[in-house]
Design a protein around this motif. Sequence first.
Motif, short mmCIF file in Angstrom:
data_model
loop_
_atom_site.label_atom_id
_atom_site.label_comp_id
_atom_site.label_asym_id
_atom_site.label_seq_id
_atom_site.Cartn_x
_atom_site.Cartn_y
_atom_site.Cartn_z
N ALA A 101 0.85 -1.19 0.00
CA ALA A 101 0.00 0.00 0.00
C ALA A 101 0.89 1.25 0.00
O ALA A 101 0.87 2.06 0.91
CB ALA A 101 -0.93 0.00 1.20
N ALA A 102 1.68 1.35 -1.05
CA ALA A 102 2.60 2.48 -1.20
C ALA A 102 2.83 2.72 -2.69
O ALA A 102 2.86 1.77 -3.46
CB ALA A 102 3.92 2.20 -0.50
N LEU A 103 2.99 3.95 -3.06
CA LEU A 103 3.28 4.29 -4.45
C LEU A 103 4.42 5.32 -4.46
O LEU A 103 4.18 6.52 -4.47
CB LEU A 103 2.05 4.85 -5.16
N PRO A 104 5.66 4.82 -4.44
CA PRO A 104 6.81 5.74 -4.40
C PRO A 104 7.15 6.30 -5.77
O PRO A 104 8.32 6.39 -6.15
CB PRO A 104 7.92 4.85 -3.84
N CYS A 105 6.12 6.65 -6.52
CA CYS A 105 6.31 7.26 -7.83
C CYS A 105 5.10 8.15 -8.10
O CYS A 105 4.15 8.17 -7.32
CB CYS A 105 6.48 6.20 -8.92
N ASP A 122 1.21 -7.18 -22.68
CA ASP A 122 0.30 -7.85 -21.75
C ASP A 122 0.73 -7.69 -20.30
O ASP A 122 -0.08 -7.87 -19.40
CB ASP A 122 0.20 -9.34 -22.08
N ILE A 123 1.99 -7.39 -20.07
CA ILE A 123 2.52 -7.18 -18.72
C ILE A 123 3.35 -5.91 -18.74
O ILE A 123 4.29 -5.80 -19.53
CB ILE A 123 3.40 -8.35 -18.25
N VAL A 124 2.99 -4.94 -17.91
CA VAL A 124 3.74 -3.68 -17.83
C VAL A 124 4.16 -3.51 -16.38
O VAL A 124 3.31 -3.44 -15.49
CB VAL A 124 2.89 -2.48 -18.30
N SER A 125 5.46 -3.44 -16.16
CA SER A 125 6.01 -3.22 -14.83
C SER A 125 6.48 -1.79 -14.70
O SER A 125 7.18 -1.30 -15.58
CB SER A 125 7.19 -4.16 -14.57
N VAL A 126 6.08 -1.13 -13.63
CA VAL A 126 6.55 0.23 -13.36
C VAL A 126 7.68 0.09 -12.35
O VAL A 126 7.47 -0.41 -11.24
CB VAL A 126 5.41 1.13 -12.86
N CYS A 127 8.87 0.50 -12.76
CA CYS A 127 10.09 0.23 -12.01
C CYS A 127 10.75 1.51 -11.53
O CYS A 127 10.77 2.51 -12.25
CB CYS A 127 11.08 -0.52 -12.90
N PRO A 128 11.35 1.47 -10.34
CA PRO A 128 12.12 2.62 -9.88
C PRO A 128 13.45 2.69 -10.65
O PRO A 128 13.91 1.69 -11.20
CB PRO A 128 12.36 2.33 -8.39
N GLU A 129 14.03 3.87 -10.68
CA GLU A 129 15.31 4.00 -11.38
C GLU A 129 16.42 3.27 -10.65
O GLU A 129 17.34 2.75 -11.27
CB GLU A 129 15.65 5.48 -11.57
N ARG A 151 13.23 -7.11 -12.90
CA ARG A 151 13.85 -6.12 -12.02
C ARG A 151 12.83 -5.70 -10.98
O ARG A 151 11.66 -6.07 -11.06
CB ARG A 151 14.35 -4.93 -12.84
N THR A 152 13.26 -4.96 -10.00
CA THR A 152 12.35 -4.47 -8.98
C THR A 152 11.27 -3.62 -9.63
O THR A 152 11.55 -2.82 -10.51
CB THR A 152 13.13 -3.61 -7.96
N ASP A 153 10.04 -3.83 -9.19
CA ASP A 153 8.97 -2.96 -9.68
C ASP A 153 8.16 -2.41 -8.53
O ASP A 153 8.15 -2.97 -7.44
CB ASP A 153 8.09 -3.65 -10.72
N VAL A 154 7.50 -1.29 -8.80
CA VAL A 154 6.65 -0.64 -7.81
C VAL A 154 5.25 -1.24 -7.89
O VAL A 154 4.60 -1.49 -6.88
CB VAL A 154 6.60 0.89 -8.07
N PHE A 155 4.78 -1.46 -9.11
CA PHE A 155 3.52 -2.16 -9.36
C PHE A 155 3.56 -2.66 -10.79
O PHE A 155 4.45 -2.31 -11.56
CB PHE A 155 2.30 -1.26 -9.10
#
Length: 191
Positions: A101-105, A122-129, A151-155
């Motif tokens: 329950a966090a959105l650091p972007c 079909d799959i989209v990952s939102v990743c921190p830099e 890689r690490t993703d936010v969601f």
Amino acid sequence: MNTKENNFISAVVYLHNDGARAVEFCRMLAGALDAHFQQYEIVAVDDACTDDTVEQLRAWGRGQGAPLTILHMSLYHGVENAMNAGLDAAIGDYVYEFDAAALPCAPELVFAAYQKALEGNDIVSVCPETSRSRLFYALFNANSRSPYRLRTDVFRLVTRRAINRVHATSAHLPYRKAAYAASGLKMADLT
């Protein structure tokens, strides 16, 4: 003139003792979804919370126009199993997966992920830099046979097709991100 998207959207959110942070997150998420989509739902997965997370979320949800479903896990299951239960309950054409329950972007990336999916992903990952998990993913990627590099993703945002394919090939998903990568469907990262 209504310019909102017609596709039904689900957002599955993992909760474990998140208290007021869960309400703030769901409020932000509902605002981001409401700005762009005609129909959406939020599925909150209560992974055996022992604090007031569920009570606070229920109170907030009573004033919501969009459906809020709270799934209660009677025992602690962990992120992967709890999120799989949430995916089973979600009915959207596109499903956002929030493992925390966090959105650091920027909240604008919620809709940007959807736009990227409309390009055929079909799959989209939102990743921190930057990430603290680089070593883990370097080892994982070196030993996986997937052409996609995790890689690490936010969601992430996944299509119903991706969910169905992954569920059809594996009755139990030990690691959803790896299962999505192994599905053979087109993936993209947003940073």
